[in-house]
Motif scaffolding. Structure first.
Motif, mmCIF file in Angstrom:
data_model
loop_
_atom_site.group_PDB
_atom_site.id
_atom_site.type_symbol
_atom_site.label_atom_id
_atom_site.label_comp_id
_atom_site.label_asym_id
_atom_site.label_seq_id
_atom_site.Cartn_x
_atom_site.Cartn_y
_atom_site.Cartn_z
ATOM 1 N N CYS A 1 0.847 -1.191 0.000
ATOM 2 C CA CYS A 1 0.000 0.000 0.000
ATOM 3 C C CYS A 1 0.879 1.237 0.000
ATOM 4 O O CYS A 1 1.938 1.246 0.628
ATOM 5 N N CYS A 2 0.445 2.285 -0.698
ATOM 6 C CA CYS A 2 1.223 3.527 -0.665
ATOM 7 C C CYS A 2 1.162 4.142 0.729
ATOM 8 O O CYS A 2 2.038 4.905 1.119
ATOM 9 N N GLY A 3 0.123 3.815 1.494
ATOM 10 C CA GLY A 3 0.043 4.227 2.887
ATOM 11 C C GLY A 3 -0.567 5.590 3.128
ATOM 12 O O GLY A 3 -0.800 5.961 4.281
ATOM 13 N N ASP A 4 -0.833 6.324 2.060
ATOM 14 C CA ASP A 4 -1.446 7.652 2.213
ATOM 15 C C ASP A 4 -2.330 7.943 1.013
ATOM 16 O O ASP A 4 -2.264 9.018 0.418
ATOM 17 N N LEU A 5 -3.147 6.972 0.657
ATOM 18 C CA LEU A 5 -3.941 7.108 -0.557
ATOM 19 C C LEU A 5 -5.096 8.076 -0.338
ATOM 20 O O LEU A 5 -5.906 7.906 0.564
ATOM 21 N N HIS A 6 -5.158 9.088 -1.174
ATOM 22 C CA HIS A 6 -6.282 10.019 -1.203
ATOM 23 C C HIS A 6 -6.338 10.645 -2.587
ATOM 24 O O HIS A 6 -5.468 10.392 -3.435
ATOM 25 N N LEU A 7 -7.335 11.457 -2.830
ATOM 26 C CA LEU A 7 -7.571 11.981 -4.170
ATOM 27 C C LEU A 7 -6.386 12.736 -4.763
ATOM 28 O O LEU A 7 -6.179 12.718 -5.982
ATOM 29 N N GLU A 8 -5.608 13.406 -3.908
ATOM 30 C CA GLU A 8 -4.514 14.226 -4.425
ATOM 31 C C GLU A 8 -3.184 13.496 -4.455
ATOM 32 O O GLU A 8 -2.153 14.107 -4.740
ATOM 33 N N ASN A 9 -3.193 12.193 -4.148
ATOM 34 C CA ASN A 9 -1.963 11.423 -4.300
ATOM 35 C C ASN A 9 -1.989 10.569 -5.561
ATOM 36 O O ASN A 9 -1.303 9.559 -5.661
ATOM 37 N N PHE B 1 -0.354 8.441 -15.658
ATOM 38 C CA PHE B 1 -1.182 8.830 -14.523
ATOM 39 C C PHE B 1 -1.175 7.666 -13.550
ATOM 40 O O PHE B 1 -1.517 6.541 -13.911
ATOM 41 N N ASP B 2 -0.778 7.932 -12.289
ATOM 42 C CA ASP B 2 -0.619 6.827 -11.345
ATOM 43 C C ASP B 2 -0.542 7.368 -9.924
ATOM 44 O O ASP B 2 -0.576 8.591 -9.699
ATOM 45 N N ILE B 3 -0.412 6.463 -8.961
ATOM 46 C CA ILE B 3 -0.158 6.837 -7.575
ATOM 47 C C ILE B 3 1.226 7.471 -7.510
ATOM 48 O O ILE B 3 2.159 7.003 -8.163
ATOM 49 N N ASN B 4 1.377 8.536 -6.716
ATOM 50 C CA ASN B 4 2.658 9.243 -6.783
ATOM 51 C C ASN B 4 3.280 9.598 -5.432
ATOM 52 O O ASN B 4 4.149 10.467 -5.362
ATOM 53 N N ASP B 5 2.883 8.941 -4.355
ATOM 54 C CA ASP B 5 3.486 9.240 -3.056
ATOM 55 C C ASP B 5 3.618 7.940 -2.277
ATOM 56 O O ASP B 5 2.627 7.241 -2.052
ATOM 57 N N PHE B 6 4.850 7.629 -1.833
ATOM 58 C CA PHE B 6 5.102 6.343 -1.192
ATOM 59 C C PHE B 6 5.844 6.474 0.139
ATOM 60 O O PHE B 6 6.400 5.491 0.622
ATOM 61 N N ASP B 7 5.828 7.651 0.742
ATOM 62 C CA ASP B 7 6.534 7.857 2.006
ATOM 63 C C ASP B 7 6.022 6.931 3.108
ATOM 64 O O ASP B 7 6.783 6.506 3.984
ATOM 65 N N GLU B 8 4.721 6.617 3.078
ATOM 66 C CA GLU B 8 4.111 5.792 4.132
ATOM 67 C C GLU B 8 3.930 4.342 3.685
ATOM 68 O O GLU B 8 3.235 3.570 4.351
ATOM 69 N N ALA B 9 4.547 3.952 2.572
ATOM 70 C CA ALA B 9 4.320 2.633 1.992
ATOM 71 C C ALA B 9 4.634 1.512 2.984
ATOM 72 O O ALA B 9 5.628 1.558 3.712
ATOM 73 N N ALA B 10 3.761 0.492 2.999
ATOM 74 C CA ALA B 10 3.932 -0.633 3.912
ATOM 75 C C ALA B 10 3.027 -1.773 3.479
ATOM 76 O O ALA B 10 2.130 -1.607 2.647
ATOM 77 N N VAL C 1 9.714 6.956 9.430
ATOM 78 C CA VAL C 1 9.030 5.692 9.658
ATOM 79 C C VAL C 1 7.604 5.759 9.114
ATOM 80 O O VAL C 1 6.926 6.784 9.244
ATOM 81 N N SER C 2 7.149 4.679 8.492
ATOM 82 C CA SER C 2 5.792 4.622 7.951
ATOM 83 C C SER C 2 4.771 4.544 9.071
ATOM 84 O O SER C 2 4.826 3.655 9.927
ATOM 85 N N ALA C 3 3.804 5.459 9.060
ATOM 86 C CA ALA C 3 2.735 5.429 10.056
ATOM 87 C C ALA C 3 1.865 4.189 9.868
ATOM 88 O O ALA C 3 1.355 3.624 10.846
ATOM 89 N N LEU C 4 1.686 3.751 8.619
ATOM 90 C CA LEU C 4 0.912 2.545 8.370
ATOM 91 C C LEU C 4 1.623 1.322 8.942
ATOM 92 O O LEU C 4 0.994 0.463 9.573
ATOM 93 N N ALA C 5 2.924 1.236 8.741
ATOM 94 C CA ALA C 5 3.681 0.083 9.241
ATOM 95 C C ALA C 5 3.568 -0.055 10.753
ATOM 96 O O ALA C 5 3.568 -1.165 11.289
ATOM 97 N N LEU C 6 3.456 1.064 11.444
ATOM 98 C CA LEU C 6 3.368 1.041 12.906
ATOM 99 C C LEU C 6 2.085 0.380 13.395
ATOM 100 O O LEU C 6 2.034 -0.127 14.523
ATOM 101 N N HIS C 7 1.034 0.384 12.570
ATOM 102 C CA HIS C 7 -0.274 -0.114 13.008
ATOM 103 C C HIS C 7 -0.792 -1.274 12.173
ATOM 104 O O HIS C 7 -1.848 -1.824 12.487
#
Length: 395
Positions: free
Chosen positions: A61-69, A82-91, A254-260
């Motif tokens: 998961c990119c970990g921060d999926l929303h309309l503007e990502n 055209f694709d998903i473009n943010d992976f800082d929170e990927a997990a 650190v990924s916030a998604l990975a933490l949870h």
């Protein structure tokens, strides 16, 4: 004892660069949607406690999926996608967790789109229908100009026309060849910062990108959730090709998604390795100059700052339900394709497992209900935060 909302926000952002962190705190006070973008850590902590559906998949998961990502980018092959473009929170997480976050963003965009809860739920159902169909197909697709809808095709054509020269003209003082810091997109660096960054970047370029030289750098001001993280914009030149361009150098966290997430994560050397590895797996094509750069114990993600990299302005769909639905169908296709593309990698479920998930309907209604409930919570959290911010908190 449960922590307060303000404590959770403050502790997560502790240690970030103060001037940019102040910008972040001001930005997330603007609207519920901006608050949602800038507080993914709150969402994942809450979802882990609220989830009431079963999903045994393990998806990247990119970990921060929303309309503007979602947005366009120019790949290394020169084409714009055209694709998903943010992976800082990927997990790694259940595939439906990523879906749940996206559905909340549909509700959060309601004020901009001029829609209410009923309309948001209908759009969510449409998104889930397309997402499930794409998973059942078991095949990843590229969203490019020749194959996409007229809405996204027009968006790609618009950003295709932007050139590196035009980007440089906006960001660089032509006489001095220095990065402009008077437009709100960059800030001056201290002499110590400049010396340190140039030192480790020169070392990296000599070893990995010979022929590329740096001429200037500044602190980059961009995004919402990442404001305050070490980030630089750099003017570079390919001396052999006599080509100038801009680099974006961004510190990892650190990924916030990975933490949870309930799923065990792979062991990475550092967070930048996680981010770059997953960005190489999920999108259809790689952007130019995507790499990890180390500075002692700190790790950064390096990429080229592109004139064609652009996030879709969802405000353009206001009052146009057909366009909203069309946009969401494309985003559903992009998400399903990214999960299929990254299946069976570093611990993720296989394509057959994703197809089996799509064949089940039992999770869809609970996810839609969760998005509606969480949006109500989001509105309350944003109102509480804004009230405290207006009274002087986080200043």
């Amino acid at each position: 004892m449960a922590r307060s909302l303000l404590d959770r926000i403050s502790s997560f952002n502790d240690g970030r660069y103060a001037p940019l962190l102040a910008m972040k705190y001001a930005a997330i006070a603007e609207s519920p949607f901006r608050f949602f973008r800038g507080t993914a850590h709150l969402f994942w902590e809450d979802l882990a406690e609220m989830v009431d559906w079963k999903d045994k998949t393990s998806a990247w998961c990119c970990g921060d999926l929303h309309l503007e990502n979602f947005g366009s980018y120019r790949a290394a092959n020169g084409q714009v996608y055209f694709d998903i473009n943010d992976f800082d929170e990927a997990a790694l997480a259940p595939a439906t967790w990523e879906v749940a976050r996206f559905l909340v963003s549909i509700h959060a965009a309601g004020d901009t789109w001029g829609i209410g809860t009923r309309e948001a739920n209908e759009l969510s159902e449409g998104f889930l229908g397309q997402y499930s169909l794409a998973l059942k197909a078991g095949k990843a697709y590229a969203i490019e100009k020749e194959t996409t809808s007229p809405l996204i095709r027009g968006f790609i054509e618009q950003v295709e026309q932007r050139t590196d020269d035009a980007l440089l003209a906006k960001r660089i003082e032509q006489k001095t060849r220095k990065i402009r810091t008077d437009k709100g997109k960059a800030m001056d660096v201290s002499d110590g910062q400049r010396k340190n960054v140039l030192k480790f970047m020169d070392k990296y370029l000599r070893e990995h990108r010979p022929g590329i030289k740096l001429h200037d750098l500044a602190i980059r001001v961009a995004g919402t959730g990442s404001l305050g993280v070490d980030r630089y914009i750099m003017l570079a030149e390919n001396t052999g090709a006599k080509e100038s361009f801009l680099f974006d150098l961004k510190g990892s966290h650190v990924s916030a998604l990975a933490l949870h997430s309930p799923i065990r994560q792979p062991k990475w050397k550092h967070e930048a390795e996680r981010i770059v590895t997953i960005q190489r797996l999920m999108p259809y094509a790689l952007p130019r100059f995507l790499d990890v750069v180390m500075d002692g114990k700190r790790d950064f993600i390096l990429r080229q700052l592109q004139p064609s990299a652009d996030k879709f302005d969802h405000a353009s769909c206001k009052g146009k339900p057909a366009l909203m639905a069309e946009l969401l169908r494309e985003m559903a296709m992009a998400l399903a394709s990214a999960q299929i593309r990254s299946a069976s990698r570093f611990g993720s479920s296989g394509v057959d497992d994703l197809i089996a998930l799509a064949d089940k309907d039992s999770w869809r209604r609970p996810v839609v209900r969760f998005a509606e409930r969480y949006h109500e919570r989001l509105l309350k959290d944003h109102a509480a935060y804004k009230k405290s911010y207006d009274k002087g908190a986080f200043r």
